[in-house]
Design an enzyme around this catalytic site. Sequence first.
Site, PDB file in Angstrom:
ATOM      1  N   LYS A  62       0.830  -1.213   0.000  1.00 52.63           N
ATOM      2  CA  LYS A  62       0.000   0.000   0.000  1.00 52.63           C
ATOM      3  C   LYS A  62       0.865   1.264   0.000  1.00 52.63           C
ATOM      4  O   LYS A  62       1.917   1.294   0.655  1.00 52.63           O
ATOM      5  CB  LYS A  62      -0.916  -0.032   1.239  1.00 52.63           C
ATOM      6  CG  LYS A  62      -1.975   1.046   1.283  1.00 52.63           C
ATOM      7  CD  LYS A  62      -2.866   0.884   2.515  1.00 52.63           C
ATOM      8  CE  LYS A  62      -3.960   1.936   2.581  1.00 52.63           C
ATOM      9  NZ  LYS A  62      -4.821   1.785   3.767  1.00 52.63           N
ATOM     10  N   SER A  84      -9.685   1.663   2.662  1.00 59.70           N
ATOM     11  CA  SER A  84      -8.853   2.455   1.781  1.00 59.70           C
ATOM     12  C   SER A  84      -7.773   1.650   1.071  1.00 59.70           C
ATOM     13  O   SER A  84      -7.167   2.153   0.132  1.00 59.70           O
ATOM     14  CB  SER A  84      -8.185   3.583   2.571  1.00 59.70           C
ATOM     15  OG  SER A  84      -7.332   3.045   3.580  1.00 59.70           O
ATOM     16  N   SER A 131      -9.898  -0.551   6.817  1.00 68.95           N
ATOM     17  CA  SER A 131      -9.307  -0.442   5.480  1.00 68.95           C
ATOM     18  C   SER A 131      -8.637  -1.687   4.920  1.00 68.95           C
ATOM     19  O   SER A 131      -8.311  -1.714   3.743  1.00 68.95           O
ATOM     20  CB  SER A 131      -8.319   0.709   5.451  1.00 68.95           C
ATOM     21  OG  SER A 131      -9.035   1.896   5.304  1.00 68.95           O
TER      22      SER A 131
HETATM   23  N1  GLN Z   1     -13.294   4.290   6.197  1.00 71.43           N
HETATM   24  C1  GLN Z   1     -12.605   4.610   7.409  1.00 71.43           C
HETATM   25  C2  GLN Z   1     -12.130   6.048   7.366  1.00 71.43           C
HETATM   26  O1  GLN Z   1     -12.311   6.673   6.359  1.00 71.43           O
HETATM   27  C3  GLN Z   1     -11.468   3.670   7.644  1.00 71.43           C
HETATM   28  C4  GLN Z   1     -10.263   3.978   6.858  1.00 71.43           C
HETATM   29  C5  GLN Z   1      -9.072   3.164   7.254  1.00 71.43           C
HETATM   30  O2  GLN Z   1      -9.180   2.126   7.888  1.00 71.43           O
HETATM   31  N2  GLN Z   1      -7.907   3.688   6.905  1.00 71.43           N
HETATM   32  O3  GLN Z   1     -11.611   6.554   8.307  1.00 71.43           O
END
Ligand code: GLN
Length: 472
Positions: free
Chosen positions: A65, A140, A164
């Site tokens: 990532k 994400s 994410s």
């Molecule tokens: N969707 C969640 C957020 O926007 C989780 C994102 C993540 O785990 N990085 O904060």
Amino acid sequence: MLLELKSRLQVESCEEYLSRLYEKIEKSQLNGFTTLAKESALEQAKEFDKNHGKGLLAGVPIAIKECISTNGIETNCSSKILRGYIPPYDAHVIERLKAEGAIIMGKTNMDEFAMGSSTETSCFGPTKNPWDRSCVPGGSSGGSAAVVAGGEAPCALGSDTGGSVRCPASFCGIVGLKPTYGLVSRYGLVAYANSLEQIGPLTHTVEDTALLMEVIAGHDERDSTSARGQNCSYLSGLKNGVAGLKIGIPKEYFGEGVNRDVEKAVWQAIHKLEALGASWQEVSLPHTRYALAAYYVIAMSEASSNLARFDGLRYGLREGEDKDWHTTFSAIRAQGFGPEVKRRIILGTYALSAGYYGRYYLKALQVRTLIKEDFLRAFKEVDILASPTMPIPAFRIGERINDPLSLYMADVFTVPINLAGVPAVSVPCGFAGRLPIGLQLMGPHFGEATVLSAASAFEAATPFHEAVPEVI
Ligand code: GLN
């Protein structure tokens, strides 16, 4: 699978295998990879073919990532503000992967600074779901999940602050684990919300996830929250089965707002686990309904503080002429950050400001403690918990991006796990039409071995992990 891949690499050359992956990536329509490290990866593959190096992951290619620092490979968090930033060091997890002989293939697309659940807020444009390219891959870590599901990389690393790793694993029909807070070092992970996030694997099978965990878990002095004294052996107990295992079904994780196909597939999965020898009972996690609000206040507050370092002076984007500090700094940040990141910095700053701190941030921390206590209480009665990972299957690209609240709501079953710091895995458990559905199995702190062996028993008794997307 990775173990199989290793034996395959003995017969066919690693260079050939990797070249085929890059050919596929270069023709791909998924937009899963952002930066490729083709030259160095092929060089390492040649080296492997010559010497058949040692290590748990010798010759295994892996996708990383964008927010995990890689020495010599651009690490930009899919944000304009970090374009061109090449870290001079490796994250702890990258050091560990390299020490075990893995080959870094390149970096994968993500929501800007990991803020999102759809990979649509990236400065590189959205990644597409390999099962249906009109749909999001989740986020994400959407790039990492899409390249694994789409057959462009055998495994990947993502990060999970509020879902994410698990959300894209669920939407793309693969396995994804959010480890216990402190089990995997965050050294070299670009911070979004430090008190919540962990790096985790995205793979085709539970065994591969266990294997990657053996490599990346463990104490690291450079992360002050890194846990000590954990026995990081996950492969050995993997075939323990679920006989006698007590599974809790949190009643707040079913019912209103959960898609019918999702609910049905998850109940079928629970009954499958029962047929394999586990028992289940309903449990209550009463503070679940406050989890989203608490999560977003805490995550945005931490983000507003963490992202203050991106001023364009030390690394990344440098915009406009040098004027006074304030003008230059504002111009750089106005240009460099996308709208979702700006929204969160502004809301987080507000929640932390004098007069509101007690009302929002402190209150959210108190709720966080209550949520953690819900889990601790439940784990006195049961060994693991089971629920849907996401209340819905993947949605269409563009469908929710202009309605941030509806995107935040989709995280309802993943964020409580990060607030409590416990581990959770998502495993494929069915389909809604052609779109995959994920089963979430949650365990007590450092209960990864139990969670993974339950997931492995389920996987061995079901065909879902073998399904391959038709439209690639
Ligand atoms: N969707 C969640 C957020 O926007 C989780 C994102 C993540 O785990 N990085 O904060």
